[in-house]
Design a protein around this motif. Structure first.
Motif, PDB file in Angstrom:
ATOM      1  N   GLN A 143       2.714   2.166   7.859  1.00  0.00           N
ATOM      2  CA  GLN A 143       1.863   2.270   6.742  1.00  0.00           C
ATOM      3  C   GLN A 143       2.840   2.155   5.696  1.00  0.00           C
ATOM      4  O   GLN A 143       3.937   2.918   5.630  1.00  0.00           O
ATOM      5  CB  GLN A 143       0.954   3.551   6.629  1.00  0.00           C
ATOM      6  CG  GLN A 143       0.095   3.634   7.919  1.00  0.00           C
ATOM      7  CD  GLN A 143      -0.908   2.550   7.995  1.00  0.00           C
ATOM      8  OE1 GLN A 143      -1.495   2.200   6.981  1.00  0.00           O
ATOM      9  NE2 GLN A 143      -1.185   1.963   8.992  1.00  0.00           N
ATOM     10  N   ASP A 144       2.391   1.611   4.546  1.00  0.00           N
ATOM     11  CA  ASP A 144       3.216   1.418   3.239  1.00  0.00           C
ATOM     12  C   ASP A 144       3.217   2.837   2.695  1.00  0.00           C
ATOM     13  O   ASP A 144       2.044   3.331   2.437  1.00  0.00           O
ATOM     14  CB  ASP A 144       2.909   0.320   2.398  1.00  0.00           C
ATOM     15  CG  ASP A 144       3.506   0.178   1.221  1.00  0.00           C
ATOM     16  OD1 ASP A 144       4.652   0.997   0.888  1.00  0.00           O
ATOM     17  OD2 ASP A 144       3.346  -0.615   0.287  1.00  0.00           O
ATOM     18  N   ALA A 145       4.354   3.325   2.284  1.00  0.00           N
ATOM     19  CA  ALA A 145       4.244   4.610   1.623  1.00  0.00           C
ATOM     20  C   ALA A 145       4.605   4.702   0.282  1.00  0.00           C
ATOM     21  O   ALA A 145       5.115   5.528  -0.690  1.00  0.00           O
ATOM     22  CB  ALA A 145       4.983   5.660   2.367  1.00  0.00           C
ATOM     23  N   GLY A 146       4.395   3.345  -0.280  1.00  0.00           N
ATOM     24  CA  GLY A 146       4.743   3.268  -2.015  1.00  0.00           C
ATOM     25  C   GLY A 146       6.111   2.446  -2.209  1.00  0.00           C
ATOM     26  O   GLY A 146       6.176   1.391  -1.846  1.00  0.00           O
ATOM     27  N   SER A 147       6.851   3.445  -2.888  1.00  0.00           N
ATOM     28  CA  SER A 147       8.020   2.696  -3.514  1.00  0.00           C
ATOM     29  C   SER A 147       9.052   2.461  -2.380  1.00  0.00           C
ATOM     30  O   SER A 147       9.025   2.959  -1.104  1.00  0.00           O
ATOM     31  CB  SER A 147       8.717   3.780  -4.279  1.00  0.00           C
ATOM     32  OG  SER A 147       9.548   3.237  -4.992  1.00  0.00           O
ATOM     33  N   GLY A 148       9.613   1.075  -2.759  1.00  0.00           N
ATOM     34  CA  GLY A 148      10.603   0.714  -1.692  1.00  0.00           C
ATOM     35  C   GLY A 148      10.094  -0.308  -0.826  1.00  0.00           C
ATOM     36  O   GLY A 148      10.276  -0.427   0.464  1.00  0.00           O
ATOM     37  N   ALA A 149       8.874  -0.963  -0.903  1.00  0.00           N
ATOM     38  CA  ALA A 149       8.313  -1.916  -0.152  1.00  0.00           C
ATOM     39  C   ALA A 149       8.536  -3.193  -0.751  1.00  0.00           C
ATOM     40  O   ALA A 149       8.685  -3.268  -1.845  1.00  0.00           O
ATOM     41  CB  ALA A 149       6.735  -1.413  -0.302  1.00  0.00           C
ATOM     42  N   LEU A 150       8.728  -4.203   0.341  1.00  0.00           N
ATOM     43  CA  LEU A 150       9.033  -5.718   0.049  1.00  0.00           C
ATOM     44  C   LEU A 150       7.855  -6.307   0.992  1.00  0.00           C
ATOM     45  O   LEU A 150       7.459  -5.860   2.136  1.00  0.00           O
ATOM     46  CB  LEU A 150      10.327  -5.851   0.936  1.00  0.00           C
ATOM     47  CG  LEU A 150      10.764  -7.217   0.564  1.00  0.00           C
ATOM     48  CD1 LEU A 150      11.143  -7.679  -0.773  1.00  0.00           C
ATOM     49  CD2 LEU A 150      12.062  -7.748   1.457  1.00  0.00           C
ATOM     50  N   PHE A 151       7.173  -7.061   0.083  1.00  0.00           N
ATOM     51  CA  PHE A 151       6.270  -8.000   0.830  1.00  0.00           C
ATOM     52  C   PHE A 151       5.948  -9.323   0.408  1.00  0.00           C
ATOM     53  O   PHE A 151       6.474  -9.724  -0.426  1.00  0.00           O
ATOM     54  CB  PHE A 151       4.849  -7.301   0.623  1.00  0.00           C
ATOM     55  CG  PHE A 151       4.506  -7.212  -0.842  1.00  0.00           C
ATOM     56  CD1 PHE A 151       3.856  -8.281  -1.710  1.00  0.00           C
ATOM     57  CD2 PHE A 151       5.041  -6.144  -1.695  1.00  0.00           C
ATOM     58  CE1 PHE A 151       3.611  -8.347  -3.041  1.00  0.00           C
ATOM     59  CE2 PHE A 151       4.606  -5.949  -3.143  1.00  0.00           C
ATOM     60  CZ  PHE A 151       3.891  -6.962  -3.749  1.00  0.00           C
ATOM     61  N   ARG A 152       5.277 -10.166   1.365  1.00  0.00           N
ATOM     62  CA  ARG A 152       5.156 -11.571   1.222  1.00  0.00           C
ATOM     63  C   ARG A 152       3.958 -11.615   0.024  1.00  0.00           C
ATOM     64  O   ARG A 152       2.672 -11.005   0.320  1.00  0.00           O
ATOM     65  CB  ARG A 152       4.654 -12.371   2.165  1.00  0.00           C
ATOM     66  CG  ARG A 152       5.634 -12.569   3.207  1.00  0.00           C
ATOM     67  CD  ARG A 152       5.117 -13.419   4.415  1.00  0.00           C
ATOM     68  NE  ARG A 152       6.160 -13.082   5.370  1.00  0.00           N
ATOM     69  CZ  ARG A 152       7.262 -13.784   5.703  1.00  0.00           C
ATOM     70  NH1 ARG A 152       7.490 -14.801   4.854  1.00  0.00           N
ATOM     71  NH2 ARG A 152       8.200 -13.770   6.759  1.00  0.00           N
ATOM     72  N   ARG A 153       4.226 -12.233  -1.070  1.00  0.00           N
ATOM     73  CA  ARG A 153       3.142 -12.242  -2.445  1.00  0.00           C
ATOM     74  C   ARG A 153       2.083 -12.618  -2.018  1.00  0.00           C
ATOM     75  O   ARG A 153       0.886 -12.206  -2.253  1.00  0.00           O
ATOM     76  CB  ARG A 153       3.660 -12.812  -3.573  1.00  0.00           C
ATOM     77  CG  ARG A 153       2.802 -12.795  -4.653  1.00  0.00           C
ATOM     78  CD  ARG A 153       3.409 -13.406  -5.932  1.00  0.00           C
ATOM     79  NE  ARG A 153       2.554 -13.796  -6.891  1.00  0.00           N
ATOM     80  CZ  ARG A 153       1.740 -14.629  -7.063  1.00  0.00           C
ATOM     81  NH1 ARG A 153       1.519 -15.579  -6.200  1.00  0.00           N
ATOM     82  NH2 ARG A 153       0.602 -14.573  -8.080  1.00  0.00           N
ATOM     83  N   GLN A 154       1.989 -13.751  -1.337  1.00  0.00           N
ATOM     84  CA  GLN A 154       0.736 -14.800  -1.015  1.00  0.00           C
ATOM     85  C   GLN A 154      -0.195 -13.943  -0.036  1.00  0.00           C
ATOM     86  O   GLN A 154      -1.621 -14.059  -0.172  1.00  0.00           O
ATOM     87  CB  GLN A 154       1.094 -16.033  -0.418  1.00  0.00           C
ATOM     88  CG  GLN A 154      -0.363 -16.801  -0.147  1.00  0.00           C
ATOM     89  CD  GLN A 154      -0.659 -17.240  -1.501  1.00  0.00           C
ATOM     90  OE1 GLN A 154      -0.073 -17.616  -2.695  1.00  0.00           O
ATOM     91  NE2 GLN A 154      -2.102 -16.971  -1.726  1.00  0.00           N
ATOM     92  N   ALA A 155       0.272 -13.222   0.943  1.00  0.00           N
ATOM     93  CA  ALA A 155      -0.474 -12.167   1.733  1.00  0.00           C
ATOM     94  C   ALA A 155      -1.414 -11.373   0.850  1.00  0.00           C
ATOM     95  O   ALA A 155      -2.369 -10.885   1.170  1.00  0.00           O
ATOM     96  CB  ALA A 155       0.256 -11.378   2.544  1.00  0.00           C
ATOM     97  N   ILE A 156      -0.652 -10.581  -0.320  1.00  0.00           N
ATOM     98  CA  ILE A 156      -1.443  -9.595  -1.224  1.00  0.00           C
ATOM     99  C   ILE A 156      -2.306 -10.105  -1.876  1.00  0.00           C
ATOM    100  O   ILE A 156      -3.408  -9.698  -1.913  1.00  0.00           O
ATOM    101  CB  ILE A 156      -0.173  -8.788  -1.973  1.00  0.00           C
ATOM    102  CG1 ILE A 156       0.853  -8.369  -1.168  1.00  0.00           C
ATOM    103  CG2 ILE A 156      -0.941  -7.754  -2.574  1.00  0.00           C
ATOM    104  CD1 ILE A 156       0.301  -7.401   0.042  1.00  0.00           C
ATOM    105  N   ILE A 157      -2.180 -11.504  -2.376  1.00  0.00           N
ATOM    106  CA  ILE A 157      -3.029 -12.294  -3.245  1.00  0.00           C
ATOM    107  C   ILE A 157      -4.183 -12.609  -2.252  1.00  0.00           C
ATOM    108  O   ILE A 157      -5.373 -12.383  -2.541  1.00  0.00           O
ATOM    109  CB  ILE A 157      -2.462 -13.399  -3.452  1.00  0.00           C
ATOM    110  CG1 ILE A 157      -1.331 -13.251  -4.416  1.00  0.00           C
ATOM    111  CG2 ILE A 157      -3.277 -14.407  -4.294  1.00  0.00           C
ATOM    112  CD1 ILE A 157      -1.668 -12.733  -5.845  1.00  0.00           C
TER     113      ILE A 157
END
Length: 183
Positions: A143-157
């Motif tokens: 699980q993402d715990a907030g700060s220090g996360a890297l992600f693929r922008r399109q997946a979040i969109i």
């Protein structure tokens, strides 16, 4: 902000955006002064949002859907205001997403430099990072715990952005992404 600007990565390949939901003129001035040294640094505000429910998720969605609309990056990293990214953050994390196209989110452990001896309030979240999330990661369920996360922008969109129905927008987003079949 300085630590984000000086990460060991070509400055022509990343931007640092300070997102301010408090519309602080002091912060805006401080960022403007730093821009003389780091032109890849930008200040943004949606105006004063203090006291609004789930303002952090709204602020991140503002960046994802509005600020990045004309020149959307493939990857985004999130750091809280009290976070100091290590210089090698991008070089240590980005290869994992580049080598694993089906992975959309990478979360890192948060380290703290100013905790009182013995960490009486468990602010380091040592048990979470070394036991709970390590086991979740082993099972492909970290699980993402907030700060220090890297992600693929399109997946979040595609997921509709950060959930604004929870104070744990990062944790909720992890669940949404998993529910959509992402790693």
């Amino acid at each position: 902000v300085r630590a984000a600007c000086t990460m060991d990565y070509p400055v022509s390949s990343f931007r640092v955006r300070v997102l301010d939901d408090g519309a602080s003129t002091e912060l805006e001035s401080a960022v403007a002064a730093l821009r003389t040294e780091w032109p890849h640094l930008f200040y943004h505000t949606r105006g004063r949002q203090s006291g609004k429910v789930f303002a952090k998720a709204g602020n991140m969605n503002y960046a994802l859907f509005t600020l990045q609309e004309k020149a959307p990056p493939e990857f985004c990293a999130i750091f809280d205001a009290d976070s100091i990214p290590m210089p090698h953050f991008l070089r240590a994390t980005l290869p994992h997403l580049l080598q694993t196209p089906e992975a959309v989110l990478l979360t890192t452990r948060q380290y703290f430099y100013n905790l009182p001896s013995g960490d009486p309030l468990s602010q380091s979240r040592l048990h979470f990072y070394t036991c709970e999330n390590a086991e979740l990661d082993r099972r492909g369920l970290a699980q993402d715990a907030g700060s220090g996360a890297l992600f693929r922008r399109q997946a979040i969109i595609d997921a509709g952005g950060y959930p604004t129905y929870s104070f744990s927008e990062d944790w909720q987003l992890s669940l949404v992404l998993k529910g959509l079949g992402h790693r």
